[in-house]
Design a protein around this motif. Structure first.
Motif, short mmCIF file in Angstrom:
data_model
loop_
_atom_site.label_atom_id
_atom_site.label_comp_id
_atom_site.label_asym_id
_atom_site.label_seq_id
_atom_site.Cartn_x
_atom_site.Cartn_y
_atom_site.Cartn_z
N PHE A 181 18.67 0.35 -4.68
CA PHE A 181 17.77 -0.80 -4.74
C PHE A 181 17.88 -1.68 -3.49
O PHE A 181 16.92 -2.34 -3.13
N LEU A 188 15.48 -0.03 -1.19
CA LEU A 188 14.09 -0.24 -1.60
C LEU A 188 13.64 -1.68 -1.55
O LEU A 188 12.46 -1.97 -1.70
N TRP A 219 10.15 -3.38 2.60
CA TRP A 219 9.11 -2.39 2.87
C TRP A 219 9.41 -1.56 4.12
O TRP A 219 9.02 -0.40 4.20
N ARG A 276 11.76 1.19 3.07
CA ARG A 276 11.00 2.19 2.30
C ARG A 276 10.15 3.03 3.25
O ARG A 276 10.03 4.24 3.08
N TRP A 286 12.48 6.92 -6.05
CA TRP A 286 12.21 5.51 -6.32
C TRP A 286 11.32 4.91 -5.25
O TRP A 286 10.49 4.04 -5.54
N HIS A 324 7.87 5.85 -6.15
CA HIS A 324 7.43 5.02 -7.26
C HIS A 324 7.03 3.62 -6.77
O HIS A 324 5.99 3.10 -7.16
N ALA A 325 7.84 3.04 -5.91
CA ALA A 325 7.54 1.71 -5.37
C ALA A 325 6.23 1.73 -4.60
O ALA A 325 5.42 0.81 -4.71
N GLU A 326 6.00 2.77 -3.82
CA GLU A 326 4.74 2.89 -3.08
C GLU A 326 3.55 3.02 -4.01
O GLU A 326 2.51 2.42 -3.80
N THR A 370 2.82 -0.36 -5.65
CA THR A 370 2.23 -1.33 -4.72
C THR A 370 1.00 -0.78 -4.01
O THR A 370 0.43 -1.45 -3.17
#
Length: 119
Positions: free
Chosen positions: A17, A20, A23, A26, A106, A109-111, A114
């Motif tokens: 985390f 992540l 940005w 990521r 992850w 998933h975050a991309e 968002t």
């Protein structure tokens, strides 16, 4: 299922985390995970991430390659290096990506959440 059931320690979860949380970190993961290369120099990486910032919904005031490069060198690459996701040589600017299926999962998933899937 708890993190220990998945053989992830608390430190591992915290590291995932931490990666992540920004940005730009990521984007580094996506840059390497979405391509065939596992190494790049900071200049090429900053250029690609700058383009990502310009074409996404990132809330950033300056996504110029020079600003991104400074941010990568001073903050983000050292974090990724400390966690063990990359090797970063400050003198040469070389970045070697080791990867992590957990981080990549992850980050994807975050991309998706968002809606920033430029890489």
């Amino acid at each position: 299922m708890t993190p220990s059931d998945r053989t992830l320690s608390t430190a591992d979860v915290d590291d995932v985390f931490e990666v992540l949380a920004d940005w730009r970190r990521r984007a580094v993961c996506h840059y390497f995970a979405s391509g065939d290369q596992t190494a790049a120099d900071v200049t090429a990486l900053a250029s690609a991430i700058s383009e990502h910032g310009e074409t996404s919904t990132v809330d950033a005031t300056d996504t110029s390659p020079s600003t991104i490069r400074t941010q990568l060198e001073e903050e983000h690459l050292p974090v990724l290096h400390r966690i063990g996701l990359i090797d970063y040589d400050e003198r040469s600017g070389a970045v070697k990506y080791w990867g992590s299926p957990t981080v990549e999962k992850w980050a994807d998933h975050a991309e998706a959440v968002t809606q920033r899937t430029d890489f």
